[in-house]
Design a protein around this motif. Structure first.
Motif, PDB file in Angstrom:
ATOM      1  N   ALA A 233       0.821  -1.214   0.000  1.00  0.00           N
ATOM      2  CA  ALA A 233       0.000   0.000   0.000  1.00  0.00           C
ATOM      3  C   ALA A 233       0.856   1.266   0.000  1.00  0.00           C
ATOM      4  O   ALA A 233       0.529   2.247  -0.672  1.00  0.00           O
ATOM      5  CB  ALA A 233      -0.926  -0.015   1.221  1.00  0.00           C
ATOM      6  N   VAL A 234       1.964   1.233   0.747  1.00  0.00           N
ATOM      7  CA  VAL A 234       2.761   2.454   0.922  1.00  0.00           C
ATOM      8  C   VAL A 234       3.868   2.589  -0.130  1.00  0.00           C
ATOM      9  O   VAL A 234       4.049   3.637  -0.733  1.00  0.00           O
ATOM     10  CB  VAL A 234       3.379   2.478   2.347  1.00  0.00           C
ATOM     11  CG1 VAL A 234       4.247   3.730   2.529  1.00  0.00           C
ATOM     12  CG2 VAL A 234       2.278   2.436   3.397  1.00  0.00           C
ATOM     13  N   PHE A 235       4.604   1.479  -0.339  1.00  0.00           N
ATOM     14  CA  PHE A 235       5.816   1.586  -1.169  1.00  0.00           C
ATOM     15  C   PHE A 235       5.693   0.999  -2.574  1.00  0.00           C
ATOM     16  O   PHE A 235       6.474   1.360  -3.457  1.00  0.00           O
ATOM     17  CB  PHE A 235       6.996   0.891  -0.469  1.00  0.00           C
ATOM     18  CG  PHE A 235       7.324   1.487   0.862  1.00  0.00           C
ATOM     19  CD1 PHE A 235       7.907   2.746   0.942  1.00  0.00           C
ATOM     20  CD2 PHE A 235       7.042   0.806   2.029  1.00  0.00           C
ATOM     21  CE1 PHE A 235       8.211   3.301   2.179  1.00  0.00           C
ATOM     22  CE2 PHE A 235       7.339   1.347   3.260  1.00  0.00           C
ATOM     23  CZ  PHE A 235       7.925   2.605   3.342  1.00  0.00           C
ATOM     24  N   ALA A 236       4.781   0.070  -2.768  1.00  0.00           N
ATOM     25  CA  ALA A 236       4.774  -0.637  -4.057  1.00  0.00           C
ATOM     26  C   ALA A 236       3.360  -0.807  -4.598  1.00  0.00           C
ATOM     27  O   ALA A 236       2.904  -1.918  -4.850  1.00  0.00           O
ATOM     28  CB  ALA A 236       5.440  -2.016  -3.885  1.00  0.00           C
ATOM     29  N   PRO A 237       2.642   0.317  -4.780  1.00  0.00           N
ATOM     30  CA  PRO A 237       1.272   0.163  -5.310  1.00  0.00           C
ATOM     31  C   PRO A 237       1.297  -0.257  -6.782  1.00  0.00           C
ATOM     32  O   PRO A 237       2.284  -0.058  -7.491  1.00  0.00           O
ATOM     33  CB  PRO A 237       0.693   1.565  -5.161  1.00  0.00           C
ATOM     34  CG  PRO A 237       1.875   2.466  -5.202  1.00  0.00           C
ATOM     35  CD  PRO A 237       3.019   1.712  -4.611  1.00  0.00           C
ATOM     36  N   ARG A 238       0.189  -0.881  -7.213  1.00  0.00           N
ATOM     37  CA  ARG A 238       0.052  -1.260  -8.620  1.00  0.00           C
ATOM     38  C   ARG A 238      -0.010  -0.004  -9.486  1.00  0.00           C
ATOM     39  O   ARG A 238      -0.676   0.970  -9.117  1.00  0.00           O
ATOM     40  CB  ARG A 238      -1.243  -2.080  -8.778  1.00  0.00           C
ATOM     41  CG  ARG A 238      -1.449  -2.678 -10.125  1.00  0.00           C
ATOM     42  CD  ARG A 238      -2.800  -3.368 -10.166  1.00  0.00           C
ATOM     43  NE  ARG A 238      -2.784  -4.618  -9.438  1.00  0.00           N
ATOM     44  CZ  ARG A 238      -2.451  -5.802  -9.982  1.00  0.00           C
ATOM     45  NH1 ARG A 238      -2.125  -5.857 -11.261  1.00  0.00           N
ATOM     46  NH2 ARG A 238      -2.477  -6.891  -9.268  1.00  0.00           N
ATOM     47  N   GLU A 239       0.672  -0.014 -10.612  1.00  0.00           N
ATOM     48  CA  GLU A 239       0.726   1.183 -11.464  1.00  0.00           C
ATOM     49  C   GLU A 239      -0.614   1.504 -12.110  1.00  0.00           C
ATOM     50  O   GLU A 239      -1.051   2.642 -12.172  1.00  0.00           O
ATOM     51  CB  GLU A 239       1.803   1.014 -12.535  1.00  0.00           C
ATOM     52  CG  GLU A 239       3.210   1.205 -11.973  1.00  0.00           C
ATOM     53  CD  GLU A 239       4.274   1.101 -13.039  1.00  0.00           C
ATOM     54  OE1 GLU A 239       3.946   1.177 -14.237  1.00  0.00           O
ATOM     55  OE2 GLU A 239       5.448   0.926 -12.666  1.00  0.00           O
ATOM     56  N   HIS A 240      -1.260   0.460 -12.649  1.00  0.00           N
ATOM     57  CA  HIS A 240      -2.563   0.663 -13.289  1.00  0.00           C
ATOM     58  C   HIS A 240      -3.551  -0.351 -12.730  1.00  0.00           C
ATOM     59  O   HIS A 240      -3.338  -1.540 -12.876  1.00  0.00           O
ATOM     60  CB  HIS A 240      -2.473   0.474 -14.809  1.00  0.00           C
ATOM     61  CG  HIS A 240      -1.424   1.327 -15.449  1.00  0.00           C
ATOM     62  ND1 HIS A 240      -1.578   2.691 -15.588  1.00  0.00           N
ATOM     63  CD2 HIS A 240      -0.206   1.034 -15.957  1.00  0.00           C
ATOM     64  CE1 HIS A 240      -0.493   3.184 -16.163  1.00  0.00           C
ATOM     65  NE2 HIS A 240       0.360   2.201 -16.390  1.00  0.00           N
ATOM     66  N   ALA A 241      -4.605   0.171 -12.077  1.00  0.00           N
ATOM     67  CA  ALA A 241      -5.638  -0.731 -11.559  1.00  0.00           C
ATOM     68  C   ALA A 241      -6.645  -1.000 -12.673  1.00  0.00           C
ATOM     69  O   ALA A 241      -7.417  -0.127 -13.052  1.00  0.00           O
ATOM     70  CB  ALA A 241      -6.313  -0.116 -10.348  1.00  0.00           C
ATOM     71  N   SER A 242      -6.615  -2.216 -13.220  1.00  0.00           N
ATOM     72  CA  SER A 242      -7.493  -2.536 -14.341  1.00  0.00           C
ATOM     73  C   SER A 242      -8.829  -3.121 -13.894  1.00  0.00           C
ATOM     74  O   SER A 242      -9.828  -2.981 -14.587  1.00  0.00           O
ATOM     75  CB  SER A 242      -6.804  -3.544 -15.266  1.00  0.00           C
ATOM     76  OG  SER A 242      -5.538  -3.071 -15.660  1.00  0.00           O
ATOM     77  N   PHE A 243      -8.828  -3.810 -12.764  1.00  0.00           N
ATOM     78  CA  PHE A 243     -10.045  -4.477 -12.311  1.00  0.00           C
ATOM     79  C   PHE A 243     -10.341  -4.093 -10.859  1.00  0.00           C
ATOM     80  O   PHE A 243      -9.464  -3.599 -10.146  1.00  0.00           O
ATOM     81  CB  PHE A 243      -9.890  -5.999 -12.425  1.00  0.00           C
ATOM     82  CG  PHE A 243      -9.456  -6.443 -13.800  1.00  0.00           C
ATOM     83  CD1 PHE A 243     -10.274  -6.238 -14.912  1.00  0.00           C
ATOM     84  CD2 PHE A 243      -8.220  -7.043 -13.992  1.00  0.00           C
ATOM     85  CE1 PHE A 243      -9.859  -6.629 -16.173  1.00  0.00           C
ATOM     86  CE2 PHE A 243      -7.806  -7.438 -15.245  1.00  0.00           C
ATOM     87  CZ  PHE A 243      -8.630  -7.223 -16.348  1.00  0.00           C
ATOM     88  N   ALA A 244     -11.578  -4.380 -10.450  1.00  0.00           N
ATOM     89  CA  ALA A 244     -12.032  -3.959  -9.119  1.00  0.00           C
ATOM     90  C   ALA A 244     -11.188  -4.565  -8.002  1.00  0.00           C
ATOM     91  O   ALA A 244     -11.038  -3.971  -6.931  1.00  0.00           O
ATOM     92  CB  ALA A 244     -13.500  -4.356  -8.933  1.00  0.00           C
ATOM     93  N   TRP A 245     -10.616  -5.743  -8.253  1.00  0.00           N
ATOM     94  CA  TRP A 245      -9.850  -6.394  -7.191  1.00  0.00           C
ATOM     95  C   TRP A 245      -8.386  -5.952  -7.151  1.00  0.00           C
ATOM     96  O   TRP A 245      -7.602  -6.489  -6.367  1.00  0.00           O
ATOM     97  CB  TRP A 245      -9.931  -7.914  -7.326  1.00  0.00           C
ATOM     98  CG  TRP A 245      -9.545  -8.442  -8.678  1.00  0.00           C
ATOM     99  CD1 TRP A 245      -8.295  -8.695  -9.128  1.00  0.00           C
ATOM    100  CD2 TRP A 245     -10.426  -8.768  -9.741  1.00  0.00           C
ATOM    101  NE1 TRP A 245      -8.332  -9.154 -10.410  1.00  0.00           N
ATOM    102  CE2 TRP A 245      -9.641  -9.218 -10.816  1.00  0.00           C
ATOM    103  CE3 TRP A 245     -11.821  -8.720  -9.909  1.00  0.00           C
ATOM    104  CZ2 TRP A 245     -10.191  -9.617 -12.038  1.00  0.00           C
ATOM    105  CZ3 TRP A 245     -12.358  -9.131 -11.115  1.00  0.00           C
ATOM    106  CH2 TRP A 245     -11.553  -9.563 -12.161  1.00  0.00           C
ATOM    107  N   HIS A 246      -8.041  -5.010  -7.962  1.00  0.00           N
ATOM    108  CA  HIS A 246      -6.663  -4.508  -7.945  1.00  0.00           C
ATOM    109  C   HIS A 246      -6.478  -3.495  -6.817  1.00  0.00           C
ATOM    110  O   HIS A 246      -6.286  -2.305  -7.035  1.00  0.00           O
ATOM    111  CB  HIS A 246      -6.306  -3.886  -9.304  1.00  0.00           C
ATOM    112  CG  HIS A 246      -6.035  -4.905 -10.348  1.00  0.00           C
ATOM    113  ND1 HIS A 246      -5.691  -4.606 -11.639  1.00  0.00           N
ATOM    114  CD2 HIS A 246      -6.051  -6.260 -10.299  1.00  0.00           C
ATOM    115  CE1 HIS A 246      -5.513  -5.720 -12.339  1.00  0.00           C
ATOM    116  NE2 HIS A 246      -5.736  -6.727 -11.538  1.00  0.00           N
ATOM    117  N   VAL A 247      -6.565  -4.013  -5.605  1.00  0.00           N
ATOM    118  CA  VAL A 247      -6.399  -3.179  -4.414  1.00  0.00           C
ATOM    119  C   VAL A 247      -5.262  -3.774  -3.592  1.00  0.00           C
ATOM    120  O   VAL A 247      -4.944  -4.963  -3.741  1.00  0.00           O
ATOM    121  CB  VAL A 247      -7.695  -3.147  -3.567  1.00  0.00           C
ATOM    122  CG1 VAL A 247      -8.781  -2.397  -4.291  1.00  0.00           C
ATOM    123  CG2 VAL A 247      -8.137  -4.561  -3.208  1.00  0.00           C
TER     124      VAL A 247
END
Lengths: 563, 70
Positions: free
Chosen positions: B21-35
């Motif tokens: 959450a703090v240091f390595a978030p996903r660059e592009h959230a494509s789907f609802a579960w990309h949290v």
């Protein structure tokens, strides 16, 4: 560029297989390693787009056509044949050596074939060599499993051959992208998905592979399904149905693996599951997904080989292969444990190993194509893979309850070297994919696996799965030997009853009509039974190889004239 | 706490979710579960569901004791 067939990388395997029956154990061992080394030298010496063949009976046989796609598979097959040959150094029998050399050569032949007839020839060569490797296992059930394997693959081959002949009748002789609008393409596809073990055409794999010897299984695990993935990539890239078929086969097989008790059958289900990733990649049809399928096939050959080798080491040392019979082997077999864990972490996509850099290509391709459910399903499969291969398998083999298994026979150094080389390649590919694996991928796509998010994501997946396993480990234990019914249970007993009934009927008929018919029918069946009883002796096995070779040659000529 | 392994794994899992959450978030959230924490949830809950499902289906439908001809 036209190249002499004398430079064909299959040739060393053919020569070695021809030398093996007439030589002693020492020479057989040497040629089993010299063949892949020579083949590797030949392959590396060939320029891209090298083509070699001949024209006969009005057909252009292109036995050699090297492009980027063929090269990545040929390299993997040849290098693995060397590692597996080292692992099988102590396997002294002539028959298994011939069959394993033949199988390696056939795999290389499939991926280098340029025309459909040559492809089919090597395709069937694979089947014959695999069949003998299963029969040479001499394990309980290997004879019957070999016959079931044969029936399955002959059925697939007949349909595939009909498709090829229909293609040739319309002037299509070269092997390339197939037109899905043509019925003939679907017939060829049926043969390919049979070899790729796509459910419900998969049961031959989990049925037959664990019945071979520990050395035979190590060879069987590499060539048939991966050459089918190659063929699907060349012929059917972008075919929508393969996306769903691949994902379903991954989910299906990973679920079966969780239930499985036999360690080699558990790993066999994971061959199906991992090939599902590749089939999905082929179906997605983008440059990244096709590279992903090829990269994962390359990685899979080595980490699955390593897993099968380490399972073989456990069987070698203890004589047991059911999880319910194993346990508490970590101390006496610590190096086997370490090597198995490297393979297990690699198949699970743990960072710094080859699965991490190859598996995620297909998942990312699904994401980029907006295939949410496919991405989600492949994540679940990744979890299931880690659960059964990296947790259940080593836990109940090396740490779980003591079921009386003892390492009574030391694992030979040659087996450790074979495993060590596979592990080394898994590691090198995992830490430097840019200069190893990615450098030889055939399609124009770039991919960066080393992102902070990818690292953390995989660590979360494995840690979460480890927690789930720890909480449920008692449930996963197997207290008594069980078998899990698969689709083969639908035909195994009826098939056996039909064969036995036909034999009894023939003998009964022969007895009634007496004379010539008695001798012909009753005698023929009796001869078959006698042959079966004597089959385990090497001379009979060698004769069988020759007979099958002659039959294959005759069939080949018949096909030529028909085409 | 009795089960130190479970507690250690749970703590590590929470830390990994925090790191994502703090240091390595996903660059592009494509789907609802990309949290953040999606992979942790899949690992933990899907493993429990798949084990329960396969064990139940296996016991009731697909598994039987070994026979000589197996």
């Amino acid at each position: 560029m036209t190249t002499s067939l004398l430079l064909h990388p299959v040739l060393p395997f053919v020569i070695a297989a021809a030398i093996a029956p007439w030589s002693g154990v020492a020479v057989r061992r040497i040629v089993s390693l010299a063949a892949p080394l020579a083949a590797l030298a030949l392959l590396l010496g060939l320029p891209m787009e090298a083509t070699g063949g001949f024209t006969a009976l009005g057909h252009d046989f292109v036995l050699l056509h090297l492009d980027g796609l063929a090269r990545v598979y040929a390299l993997a097959f040849i290098i693995y044949a060397l590692f597996a040959g080292i692992y099988a150094w102590t396997d002294e029998g002539a028959g298994p050596k011939i069959a394993s050399l033949g199988l390696s050569g056939a795999g290389v032949g499939v991926v280098l074939s340029g025309d459909l007839i040559s492809l089919f020839f090597f395709w069937e060569w694979l089947t014959v060599c695999s069949l003998f490797l299963i029969w040479f296992g001499n394990t309980p059930g290997s004879w019957a499993a070999g016959f079931r394997y044969l029936i399955f693959h002959l059925a697939g081959a007949v349909v595939m051959l009909m498709g090829i002949l229909l293609q040739m009748a319309d002037g299509i002789t070269m092997f390339g992208p197939m037109d899905p609008a043509r019925a003939a393409s679907w017939m060829i596809l049926a043969g390919m998905v049979t070899n790729a073990a796509v459910p419900p055409l998969h049961a031959w794999l989990s049925d037959a592979y664990p019945r071979s010897s520990i050395f035979g299984t190590v060879f069987l695990a590499a060539f048939t399904t991966k050459s089918a993935v190659y063929a699907l990539t060349r012929g059917f890239a972008g075919l929508e149905v393969l996306i769903y078929a691949g994902t379903i086969m991954s989910l299906f097989a990973v679920t079966y693996a969780i239930m499985e008790n036999n360690i080699r059958r558990l790993l066999s289900y994971h061959i199906i599951s991992q090939v599902g990733f590749m089939v999905t990649g082929v179906g997605l049809g983008t440059a990244l997904s096709l590279n992903g399928a090829s990269a994962h096939a390359f990685s899979h050959i080595f980490y699955k080989g390593l897993l099968m080798m380490s399972a073989g080491a456990v069987i070698w040392a203890t004589g047991r292969e059911r999880l319910s019979d194993l346990g508490q082997l970590a101390r006496p077999m610590r190096w086997t444990l370490v090597l198995m864990m490297i393979g297990a972490f690699a198949i699970s996509g743990v960072p710094l190993l080859n699965g991490f850099v190859s598996k995620s290509m297909t998942i990312s391709a699904a994401t980029y194509e907006g295939r949410g459910p496919i991405e989600f399903a492949l994540f679940v499969v990744s979890m299931g893979t880690f659960l059964s291969v990296a947790l259940k398998l080593p836990w109940f083999t090396f740490f779980g309850p003591d079921n009386g298994a003892r390492a009574t026979r030391p694992v030979p150094t040659s087996m450790y070297i074979g495993m060590g080389l596979c592990a080394l390649l898994c590691f090198i590919t995992g830490v430097a994919p840019g200069v190893t694996l990615y450098a030889i991928l055939p399609f124009d796509a770039t991919y960066q696996p080393f992102t902070a998010h990818h690292f953390v994501e995989m660590l979360q997946l494995t840690t979460g799965t480890a927690l789930g396993f720890w909480l449920l480990r008692v449930k996963l234990g197997v207290t008594q030997p069980t078998v899990t019914l698969d689709t083969d249970s639908l035909y195994r007993r009826p098939l056996a009853a039909a064969v036995n009934g036909a034999g009894a009927g023939a003998i009964g008929f022969g007895t009634r009509v007496r004379g010539f018919n008695t001798a012909l029918i009753g005698g023929g069946w009796g001869g078959l039974m006698e042959y079966r009883a004597r089959f385990t002796s090497t001379p009979v096995a060698l004769q069988s190889l020759v007979i099958v070779g002659v039959v294959a040659l005759v069939g080949y000529l018949v096909i030529l004239f028909a085409g | 706490m009795k089960d130190r392994v479970a507690v250690s794994l749970a703590v590590l899992l929470v830390l990994l979710v925090a790191v994502e959450a703090v240091f390595a978030p996903r660059e592009h959230a494509s789907f609802a579960w990309h949290v953040p924490g999606f992979a942790a949830l899949i690992g933990l809950f899907a493993s429990i569901i798949v084990v329960q499902l396969s064990k139940t289906v296996g016991k009731k439908l697909l598994q039987r004791p070994e026979r000589d001809d197996d």
